[in-house]
Enzyme design. Structure first.
Site, PDB file in Angstrom:
ATOM      1  N   SER A  76      26.171  32.987 -42.727  1.00  0.00           N
ATOM      2  CA  SER A  76      26.340  32.032 -43.794  1.00  0.00           C
ATOM      3  C   SER A  76      27.683  31.176 -43.627  1.00  0.00           C
ATOM      4  O   SER A  76      27.980  30.242 -44.144  1.00  0.00           O
ATOM      5  CB  SER A  76      25.760  32.427 -44.896  1.00  0.00           C
ATOM      6  OG  SER A  76      26.319  33.463 -45.431  1.00  0.00           O
TER       7      SER A  76
ATOM      8  N   ARG B  49      14.748  16.142 -34.689  1.00  0.00           N
ATOM      9  CA  ARG B  49      13.853  17.196 -34.907  1.00  0.00           C
ATOM     10  C   ARG B  49      14.598  18.339 -35.766  1.00  0.00           C
ATOM     11  O   ARG B  49      14.052  19.288 -36.448  1.00  0.00           O
ATOM     12  CB  ARG B  49      13.284  17.690 -33.853  1.00  0.00           C
ATOM     13  CG  ARG B  49      12.040  16.589 -33.413  1.00  0.00           C
ATOM     14  CD  ARG B  49      11.012  16.361 -34.192  1.00  0.00           C
ATOM     15  NE  ARG B  49      10.190  17.616 -34.734  1.00  0.00           N
ATOM     16  CZ  ARG B  49       8.999  18.089 -34.191  1.00  0.00           C
ATOM     17  NH1 ARG B  49       8.825  17.572 -32.683  1.00  0.00           N
ATOM     18  NH2 ARG B  49       8.535  19.452 -34.698  1.00  0.00           N
ATOM     19  N   HIS B  50      16.061  18.348 -35.347  1.00  0.00           N
ATOM     20  CA  HIS B  50      16.947  19.396 -35.818  1.00  0.00           C
ATOM     21  C   HIS B  50      17.124  18.988 -37.466  1.00  0.00           C
ATOM     22  O   HIS B  50      17.976  18.069 -37.693  1.00  0.00           O
ATOM     23  CB  HIS B  50      17.987  19.678 -35.091  1.00  0.00           C
ATOM     24  CG  HIS B  50      17.806  20.368 -33.782  1.00  0.00           C
ATOM     25  ND1 HIS B  50      17.429  21.492 -33.894  1.00  0.00           N
ATOM     26  CD2 HIS B  50      17.114  19.861 -32.441  1.00  0.00           C
ATOM     27  CE1 HIS B  50      17.050  22.030 -32.285  1.00  0.00           C
ATOM     28  NE2 HIS B  50      16.894  20.645 -31.738  1.00  0.00           N
ATOM     29  N   ARG B  51      16.584  19.523 -38.451  1.00  0.00           N
ATOM     30  CA  ARG B  51      16.523  19.160 -39.735  1.00  0.00           C
ATOM     31  C   ARG B  51      17.852  19.376 -40.495  1.00  0.00           C
ATOM     32  O   ARG B  51      18.344  18.660 -41.423  1.00  0.00           O
ATOM     33  CB  ARG B  51      15.482  19.709 -40.376  1.00  0.00           C
ATOM     34  CG  ARG B  51      14.091  19.194 -39.754  1.00  0.00           C
ATOM     35  CD  ARG B  51      13.111  20.256 -40.298  1.00  0.00           C
ATOM     36  NE  ARG B  51      13.141  21.282 -39.460  1.00  0.00           N
ATOM     37  CZ  ARG B  51      12.176  22.177 -39.288  1.00  0.00           C
ATOM     38  NH1 ARG B  51      11.182  22.244 -40.311  1.00  0.00           N
ATOM     39  NH2 ARG B  51      12.202  23.350 -38.437  1.00  0.00           N
TER      40      ARG B  51
ATOM     41  N   GLN C 193      21.550   3.531 -34.751  1.00  0.00           N
ATOM     42  CA  GLN C 193      21.693   2.253 -34.587  1.00  0.00           C
ATOM     43  C   GLN C 193      20.190   1.779 -34.748  1.00  0.00           C
ATOM     44  O   GLN C 193      19.277   2.405 -34.135  1.00  0.00           O
ATOM     45  CB  GLN C 193      22.129   1.881 -33.155  1.00  0.00           C
ATOM     46  CG  GLN C 193      22.169   0.471 -32.939  1.00  0.00           C
ATOM     47  CD  GLN C 193      22.708   0.006 -31.483  1.00  0.00           C
ATOM     48  OE1 GLN C 193      21.825   0.405 -30.503  1.00  0.00           O
ATOM     49  NE2 GLN C 193      23.887  -0.670 -31.223  1.00  0.00           N
TER      50      GLN C 193
ATOM     51  N   ASN D 118      26.669  21.508 -38.934  1.00  0.00           N
ATOM     52  CA  ASN D 118      27.685  22.666 -39.403  1.00  0.00           C
ATOM     53  C   ASN D 118      27.533  23.717 -38.137  1.00  0.00           C
ATOM     54  O   ASN D 118      26.655  23.618 -37.421  1.00  0.00           O
ATOM     55  CB  ASN D 118      27.518  23.168 -40.834  1.00  0.00           C
ATOM     56  CG  ASN D 118      26.195  24.078 -40.954  1.00  0.00           C
ATOM     57  OD1 ASN D 118      25.619  24.995 -39.897  1.00  0.00           O
ATOM     58  ND2 ASN D 118      25.220  24.066 -41.974  1.00  0.00           N
TER      59      ASN D 118
ATOM     60  N   ARG E  93      18.882  24.186 -26.910  1.00  0.00           N
ATOM     61  CA  ARG E  93      18.824  22.875 -26.375  1.00  0.00           C
ATOM     62  C   ARG E  93      19.619  22.957 -24.969  1.00  0.00           C
ATOM     63  O   ARG E  93      19.552  22.151 -24.129  1.00  0.00           O
ATOM     64  CB  ARG E  93      19.225  21.586 -27.251  1.00  0.00           C
ATOM     65  CG  ARG E  93      18.353  21.364 -28.125  1.00  0.00           C
ATOM     66  CD  ARG E  93      17.217  20.913 -27.705  1.00  0.00           C
ATOM     67  NE  ARG E  93      16.082  20.535 -29.059  1.00  0.00           N
ATOM     68  CZ  ARG E  93      15.036  20.093 -28.759  1.00  0.00           C
ATOM     69  NH1 ARG E  93      14.524  19.805 -27.612  1.00  0.00           N
ATOM     70  NH2 ARG E  93      14.417  19.744 -29.806  1.00  0.00           N
TER      71      ARG E  93
HETATM   72  C1  LIG Z   1      11.917  23.633 -24.941  1.00  0.00           C
HETATM   73  C2  LIG Z   1      11.430  22.914 -25.965  1.00  0.00           C
HETATM   74  C3  LIG Z   1      10.064  22.424 -26.309  1.00  0.00           C
HETATM   75  C4  LIG Z   1       9.568  21.714 -27.256  1.00  0.00           C
HETATM   76  N1  LIG Z   1       8.422  21.266 -27.281  1.00  0.00           N
HETATM   77  C5  LIG Z   1       7.857  20.624 -28.349  1.00  0.00           C
HETATM   78  C6  LIG Z   1       6.697  20.114 -28.512  1.00  0.00           C
HETATM   79  O1  LIG Z   1       5.830  20.177 -27.584  1.00  0.00           O
HETATM   80  N2  LIG Z   1       6.016  19.690 -29.586  1.00  0.00           N
HETATM   81  C7  LIG Z   1       6.944  19.475 -30.784  1.00  0.00           C
HETATM   82  O2  LIG Z   1       6.485  18.928 -31.961  1.00  0.00           O
HETATM   83  N3  LIG Z   1       8.172  20.057 -30.667  1.00  0.00           N
HETATM   84  C8  LIG Z   1       8.616  20.428 -29.663  1.00  0.00           C
HETATM   85  N4  LIG Z   1      10.023  20.971 -29.530  1.00  0.00           N
HETATM   86  C9  LIG Z   1      10.939  21.103 -30.819  1.00  0.00           C
HETATM   87  C10 LIG Z   1      10.927  22.217 -31.643  1.00  0.00           C
HETATM   88  O3  LIG Z   1       9.403  22.527 -32.067  1.00  0.00           O
HETATM   89  C11 LIG Z   1      11.654  22.145 -32.915  1.00  0.00           C
HETATM   90  O4  LIG Z   1      11.101  21.221 -33.865  1.00  0.00           O
HETATM   91  C12 LIG Z   1      13.149  21.802 -32.660  1.00  0.00           C
HETATM   92  O5  LIG Z   1      13.707  22.462 -31.473  1.00  0.00           O
HETATM   93  C13 LIG Z   1      14.055  21.999 -34.001  1.00  0.00           C
HETATM   94  O6  LIG Z   1      14.259  23.158 -34.043  1.00  0.00           O
HETATM   95  P1  LIG Z   1      13.919  24.304 -35.245  1.00  0.00           P
HETATM   96  O7  LIG Z   1      12.873  23.685 -36.074  1.00  0.00           O
HETATM   97  O8  LIG Z   1      13.997  25.511 -34.784  1.00  0.00           O
HETATM   98  O9  LIG Z   1      15.200  23.940 -36.045  1.00  0.00           O
HETATM   99  P2  LIG Z   1      16.130  23.055 -37.182  1.00  0.00           P
HETATM  100  O10 LIG Z   1      15.489  21.879 -37.813  1.00  0.00           O
HETATM  101  O11 LIG Z   1      17.304  22.661 -36.170  1.00  0.00           O
HETATM  102  O12 LIG Z   1      16.450  24.155 -38.311  1.00  0.00           O
HETATM  103  C14 LIG Z   1      17.144  25.323 -37.836  1.00  0.00           C
HETATM  104  C15 LIG Z   1      16.482  26.606 -38.241  1.00  0.00           C
HETATM  105  O13 LIG Z   1      16.307  26.610 -39.870  1.00  0.00           O
HETATM  106  C16 LIG Z   1      14.998  27.107 -40.423  1.00  0.00           C
HETATM  107  N5  LIG Z   1      14.220  25.817 -40.697  1.00  0.00           N
HETATM  108  C17 LIG Z   1      14.652  24.515 -40.844  1.00  0.00           C
HETATM  109  N6  LIG Z   1      13.593  23.948 -41.782  1.00  0.00           N
HETATM  110  C18 LIG Z   1      12.856  25.099 -42.166  1.00  0.00           C
HETATM  111  C19 LIG Z   1      11.671  24.858 -42.836  1.00  0.00           C
HETATM  112  N7  LIG Z   1      11.236  23.882 -43.299  1.00  0.00           N
HETATM  113  N8  LIG Z   1      11.049  26.133 -43.304  1.00  0.00           N
HETATM  114  C20 LIG Z   1      11.611  27.337 -42.716  1.00  0.00           C
HETATM  115  N9  LIG Z   1      12.546  27.316 -42.163  1.00  0.00           N
HETATM  116  C21 LIG Z   1      13.151  26.147 -41.692  1.00  0.00           C
HETATM  117  C22 LIG Z   1      14.422  27.490 -39.340  1.00  0.00           C
HETATM  118  O14 LIG Z   1      14.841  29.015 -38.959  1.00  0.00           O
HETATM  119  C23 LIG Z   1      15.148  26.816 -38.058  1.00  0.00           C
HETATM  120  O15 LIG Z   1      14.950  27.268 -36.834  1.00  0.00           O
HETATM  121  C24 LIG Z   1      10.371  21.713 -28.502  1.00  0.00           C
HETATM  122  C25 LIG Z   1      11.856  22.417 -28.499  1.00  0.00           C
HETATM  123  C26 LIG Z   1      12.297  23.004 -27.247  1.00  0.00           C
HETATM  124  C27 LIG Z   1      13.832  23.342 -27.426  1.00  0.00           C
END
Ligand SMILES: Cc1cc2nc3c(=O)[nH]c(=O)nc-3n(C[C@H](O)[C@H](O)[C@H](O)COP(=O)(O)OP(=O)(O)OC[C@H]3O[C@@H](n4cnc5c(N)ncnc54)[C@H](O)[C@@H]3O)c2cc1C
Length: 242
Positions: free
Chosen positions: A60, A84-86, A93, A171, A182
């Site tokens: 943290s 997708r990384h939230r 753009q 961060n 990634r």
């Molecule tokens: C090799 C690879 C293949 C993939 N293939 C697909 C695919 O086929 N289809 C697809 O849809 N996506 C795919 N993805 C995307 C993947 O599923 C994730 O959406 C993306 O990597 C974002 O990562 P994340 O959700 O871990 O984390 P981030 O959004 O970066 O969040 C970081 C961490 O915070 C926590 N967190 C964030 N939000 C929440 C929440 N709402 N609730 C609880 N905990 C949370 C989790 O621990 C998470 O790991 C792929 C990714 C990779 C690397």
């Protein structure tokens, strides 16, 4: 219309990121205030503390420092995966406000570029997409839709290859997670290239925070099971020397 290439610049970052992380962690367990802690914390202690946090997963304090990158020359396919990384902030753009009428730049995947015939098919598709975009724009404008109202619908025929520009703020904790998933060989080549370049930049600024950063196999066992690339040793060596 031309091929575009990845360009990253670091716009800003939290000053003294390693000090900020170490002080934040030390404050939790200390009866004295921040000014005194600042005076007392030596470089050696700072590094030791950061290593401890990193290795124990008490991350943290890493959330107090952030890095802002300006990224150009990535495809919309790549930016779609990126956002997708939230736990990050983005400014991208807009295809509603920026017209592609004069032509858009695009990213050519290496697998397509390495064969002339395949590349010709790709370039033809780019030309066609542009042609249809312009035709649609004209038609929509004739029907009375102006500016972004026409562009927001004409853009539906633009390809995933279209170049985009985006500002990203993450961060250090999220960056570690981003690099973990990634920089992995299982990630798609373009976002992997982006992640590796971002890692190189932050590692120069905060080597202790990002020591062992990279795919999961750099700091432990590969979690990918049957899908593993099987090259953990080679990858470990590569990332340790980044
Ligand atoms: C090799 C690879 C293949 C993939 N293939 C697909 C695919 O086929 N289809 C697809 O849809 N996506 C795919 N993805 C995307 C993947 O599923 C994730 O959406 C993306 O990597 C974002 O990562 P994340 O959700 O871990 O984390 P981030 O959004 O970066 O969040 C970081 C961490 O915070 C926590 N967190 C964030 N939000 C929440 C929440 N709402 N609730 C609880 N905990 C949370 C989790 O621990 C998470 O790991 C792929 C990714 C990779 C690397």
């Amino acid at each position: 219309m031309k091929e575009s290439f990845l360009k990253i610049s670091l716009l800003e970052h939290t000053p003294n990121p390693e000090e900020v992380v170490a002080l934040s962690a030390r404050l939790c367990y200390s009866p004295i205030g921040i000014e005194q802690l600042k005076e007392k914390l030596t470089e050696e202690e700072r590094i030791k503390l950061i290593n401890l946090l990193r290795e124990s997963g008490h991350l943290s304090p890493f959330e107090h420092v952030s890095f802002t990158f300006a990224v150009e020359g990535i495809s919309r396919a790549c930016s779609h995966q990126l956002v997708r990384h939230r736990l990050a902030s983005y400014s991208q753009q807009s295809q509603r406000y920026v017209s592609e009428e004069k032509g858009f730049d695009f990213i050519v995947p290496p697998s397509i570029k390495k064969d002339k015939e395949t590349e010709m098919i790709f370039l033809e598709a780019m030309e066609k997409a542009h042609e249809y975009y312009c035709k649609l724009l004209q038609k929509l404008e004739e029907k009375g839709l102006k500016g972004e109202l026409a562009r927001q619908d004409a853009r539906f025929v633009l390809p995933n290859a279209a170049e985009t520009k985006i500002v990203i703020t993450m961060n250090a904790r999220e960056l570690l997670h981003f690099f973990r998933v990634r920089c992995c060989n299982r990630a798609q080549w373009e976002i992997r290239q982006l992640a590796i370049e971002m890692l190189k930049i932050v590692k120069k600024i905060a080597p202790s925070l990002f020591m062992n950063a990279g795919p999961a196999c750099v700091s432990g066992k590969c979690p990918e099971g049957k899908l593993s690339c099987g090259e953990a040793q080679k990858i470990r060596k590569k990332f340790k020397s980044l």
